[in-house]
Write an enzyme that holds these catalytic residues in place. Structure first.
Site, PDB file in Angstrom:
ATOM      1  N   GLY A   1       0.817  -1.203   0.000  1.00 48.34           N
ATOM      2  CA  GLY A   1       0.000   0.000   0.000  1.00 48.34           C
ATOM      3  C   GLY A   1       0.848   1.249   0.000  1.00 48.34           C
ATOM      4  N   LEU A   2       0.269   2.328  -0.460  1.00 52.61           N
ATOM      5  CA  LEU A   2       0.962   3.605  -0.462  1.00 52.61           C
ATOM      6  C   LEU A   2       1.231   4.073   0.968  1.00 52.61           C
ATOM      7  CD1 LEU A   2      -1.030   5.330  -3.312  1.00 52.61           C
ATOM      8  CD2 LEU A   2       1.434   4.864  -3.342  1.00 52.61           C
TER       9      LEU A   2
ATOM     10  N   ALA B   1       1.123   6.123   4.452  1.00 57.09           N
ATOM     11  CA  ALA B   1       0.034   6.723   5.248  1.00 57.09           C
ATOM     12  C   ALA B   1      -1.294   6.033   5.017  1.00 57.09           C
ATOM     13  CB  ALA B   1      -0.093   8.217   4.963  1.00 57.09           C
TER      14      ALA B   1
ATOM     15  N   ASP C   1       6.521  -5.335   6.359  1.00 57.43           N
ATOM     16  CA  ASP C   1       5.856  -4.045   6.242  1.00 57.43           C
ATOM     17  C   ASP C   1       6.652  -3.131   5.320  1.00 57.43           C
ATOM     18  OD1 ASP C   1       4.503  -1.668   6.605  1.00 57.43           O
ATOM     19  OD2 ASP C   1       5.343  -1.281   8.589  1.00 57.43           O
TER      20      ASP C   1
ATOM     21  N   ASN D   1      -3.764  10.150   9.185  1.00 54.49           N
ATOM     22  CA  ASN D   1      -2.679   9.184   9.378  1.00 54.49           C
ATOM     23  C   ASN D   1      -1.326   9.867   9.356  1.00 54.49           C
ATOM     24  OD1 ASN D   1      -4.374   7.003   9.623  1.00 54.49           O
ATOM     25  ND2 ASN D   1      -4.207   6.382   7.475  1.00 54.49           N
TER      26      ASN D   1
ATOM     27  N   ARG E   1       6.384  12.988  -0.368  1.00 51.41           N
ATOM     28  CA  ARG E   1       6.916  11.628  -0.484  1.00 51.41           C
ATOM     29  C   ARG E   1       5.853  10.668  -1.030  1.00 51.41           C
ATOM     30  NH1 ARG E   1       9.577   8.771   4.768  1.00 51.41           N
ATOM     31  NH2 ARG E   1      10.780  10.712   4.695  1.00 51.41           N
TER      32      ARG E   1
ATOM     33  N   ARG F   1      -9.322  -0.023  39.198  1.00 50.28           N
ATOM     34  CA  ARG F   1      -9.758  -1.078  40.105  1.00 50.28           C
ATOM     35  C   ARG F   1     -11.110  -0.737  40.700  1.00 50.28           C
ATOM     36  NH1 ARG F   1      -5.182  -2.576  44.267  1.00 50.28           N
ATOM     37  NH2 ARG F   1      -6.871  -3.991  44.845  1.00 50.28           N
TER      38      ARG F   1
ATOM     39  N   ARG G   1      -4.454  -7.053  34.886  1.00 49.65           N
ATOM     40  CA  ARG G   1      -3.113  -7.539  34.544  1.00 49.65           C
ATOM     41  C   ARG G   1      -3.086  -8.211  33.178  1.00 49.65           C
ATOM     42  NH1 ARG G   1      -2.409 -10.031  40.588  1.00 49.65           N
ATOM     43  NH2 ARG G   1      -1.369  -8.245  41.558  1.00 49.65           N
TER      44      ARG G   1
END
Length: 615
Positions: A189-190, A192, A275, A314, A340, A402, A563
């Site tokens: 994907g491109l 962003a 990625d 993004n 870019r 809690r 936890r």
């Protein structure tokens, strides 16, 4: 082709002293007494993780550890020598020296992990196959040197060949789960378009299930070759780059592939997430052929976005936090990154019918629509599809709090008591503090230009268990119009036959069980009780819904549940989870991010902490 539109052993030696929680008036959580620790002394220090010769590339400046000599930089950028990616200090982000988890090994006396707990040295948390240094803590009681505060998301930490995950159900002789073999998820994907978010989220979920997964971000490798103090070549992102720049890009990719193949061949990895932009059909075909020759199946996930507001959001929320733009003005960083992107657009070729023989998933506009092609290839790919149908770009925070104190000093699981007067006061302070905090955060985002002046604040949803204390703690939110939901999966870890017993009684009645618990507090279960592992397995529906909902979520639950869920969001080790700290005088906020999650702690005024209790 299918188009889907998803809807809204022996006992340990007694030389170290066994330390358990005291039976004081503050131990009012039904499951707190099920965690034991070992204290004492040991001459055996644990080596620091920083002694590894590998290079660690991280997205944020604070944890970035990249070491190059100037000569090596010059060789890379000037192309004077044919430098192998594994030569010299190495260009690998993956650890070559990994520790074996005590959880998955044979116990004979105190493990080195336990010896670290007895040492006066600053503790290093060990478990799940890797080391993580811990800062000193002022919140621990004086009878234990173990510090369970985990404030760093470990999703990018490498794993050992014998790694065990928090919700892992079983192992096989090969170490591969579900008999699925090796799989490489290739993100395309491109820029962003949420690719890094996809890679990190899949890694987090699959690791939690017990599938040994690691994400390989090509941008991290570029930053190894071009550290922050050096300029990126002007034509690095261009189609018609110079020969020296093309050579540099090839070396970056080669370094990434070296680590990827090492992960499969030497580290017993099962799923690698690659990625990168992966822009052309020809390049993707070459990549598939190469991976198949190594016996690796390939599943593509392409992220497509044609809505400008999503792209700009993004860019602003993710890309400007990159080391690429450290110290930049925000608007200039956005403009540079959009430039870019424009350089990539003419080159990019979307996956279509010309690649029909490949298995791929296309995500449109961050999950608005999903298109599947040839994905019926086994359990794991289909499990991935199921997860992606619940995944959205997470913007809302997850808060942990809690429950208030109850009318019983040590409430039994079966009694399910109400809140006492102190607990009722606590519930009001909790609601006041969080509502005011969220209001100020929203105003700050508007002031920073992140939101429009008339933007509505994100919705807050409160989740509780079906226990009275949690429901009554959430009642103040309900009075103020906040939606509250009761989820039975959020009920605390069942204490079994130890219900209502103090720690001294448990040690006297079940000495062998206590000995086993000390060795593995995460997977050990007392008679007819649940373990933390059992709890983690039943948390999956909650985890999937957390990923799906874009609202802020406040989870009011018992400490065992907090936890486990914190352990998922922060990629904690199994051995860390039973000792994570949750003070009653604070709210813990997990702030989602594409690369790693961040932690903030919000103090509740006038509420005393639980510093006298080992939790």
């Amino acid at each position: 082709m299918l188009s889907l539109s998803p809807s809204p052993s022996p006992s340990p030696p007694r030389s170290p002293a066994l330390s358990v929680e005291s039976d004081d008036d503050h131990s009012d959580d039904e499951d707190d007494h099920l965690t034991f620790y070992v204290t004492g002394s040991s001459p055996t220090p644990i080596p620091s993780r920083s002694s590894s010769s590998s290079i660690h590339a991280h997205h944020n400046d604070e944890s970035r550890e990249v070491f190059f000599g100037q000569d090596l930089q010059d060789q890379q950028l000037q192309g004077e020598h044919d430098l192998s990616p594994t030569q010299g200090t190495g260009l690998s982000t993956y650890h070559s020296e990994l520790a074996t988890s005590p959880i998955t090994s044979v116990f004979s006396g105190p493990s080195s992990y336990m010896r670290s707990l007895m040492s006066d040295q600053p503790p290093l948390a060990r478990g799940g196959g890797y080391w993580r240094p811990r800062p000193a803590s002022s919140k621990r009681s004086s009878n234990s040197s173990f510090n369970p505060s985990v404030n760093k998301d470990a999703i990018h930490e490498p794993l050992s060949p014998t790694h065990m995950s928090p919700a892992q159900l079983y192992t096989t002789a090969s170490g591969q789960l579900f008999h699925a073999g090796k799989i490489c998820i290739v993100i395309a994907g491109l820029p962003a378009r949420g690719k890094t978010h996809l890679a990190v989220s899949l890694t987090r979920y699959l690791r939690w299930l017990g599938v040994k997964t690691h994400a390989f971000h090509l941008g991290d490798y570029r930053r190894q070759f071009i550290p922050p103090n050096m300029e990126v070549p002007d034509d690095y992102f261009m189609i018609d780059a110079s020969a020296s720049t093309v050579m540099l890009r090839q070396r970056v990719m080669a370094a990434c592939k070296v680590d990827l193949y090492r992960f499969f061949d030497s580290e017993n990895g099962q799923v690698a997430v690659y990625d990168a932009v992966n822009p052309t059909a020809a390049g993707r075909r070459v990549l598939v052929k190469e991976l198949n020759q190594h016996g690796i199946q390939v599943l593509f996930i392409e992220s497509i976005c044609d809505r400008p507001e999503i792209i700009e959001a993004n860019v602003r929320s993710v890309k400007i936090s990159s080391p690429d733009y450290a110290g930049w003005n925000e608007n200039e960083a956005v403009e540079d990154y959009l430039t870019r992107i424009s350089l990539k657009v003419p080159l990019y070729e979307s996956m279509d019918m010309h690649e029909h023989e490949f298995s791929y998933i296309k995500l449109y506009n961050a999950g608005e629509r999903i298109l599947l092609n040839n994905t019926r290839v086994g359990y794991l790919p289909n499990r991935i599809v199921f997860y992606l149908m619940n995944l959205h770009i997470k913007k809302g925070s997850v808060y942990f709090a809690r429950a208030g104190r109850s009318t019983e000093r040590r409430p039994k699981y079966k009694s399910d008591p109400h809140l006492n007067e102190e607990g009722t006061t606590y519930s009001k302070v909790l609601a006041d503090t969080l509502i005011e905090y969220r209001k100020k955060e929203h105003e700050a985002r508007i002031g920073d230009g992140e939101l429009e002046p008339n933007a509505e604040p994100r919705e807050l949803i409160v989740w509780t268990s079906t226990r009275r204390r949690t429901i009554e703690t959430a009642s103040e939110f309900e009075k103020r119009g906040v939606r509250c939901r009761q989820r039975p999966q959020l009920s605390q870890m069942h204490p079994g036959l130890t219900d209502g017993l103090g720690t001294e009684e448990i040690e006297r009645l079940y000495p062998d069980e206590v000995a086993e618990h000390v060795k593995d507090p995460y997977r050990h279960r007392f008679p007819r009780a649940e373990s933390y592992h059992d709890l983690a397995v039943r948390m999956e529906p909650v985890i999937l819904e957390m990923e799906r909902i874009s609202s802020d979520i406040l989870i009011i639950a018992h400490v065992s549940v907090l936890r486990v869920l914190y352990g998922y969001l922060m990629a904690c080790l199994p051995f860390e989870i039973p000792a994570l700290e949750f003070e009653r005088n604070e709210i813990v906020e997990i702030i989602p991010s594409a690369y790693n999650n961040q932690v903030k702690r919000i103090v509740l005024p006038g509420i005393p902490p639980n510093s006298s209790v080992i939790m």
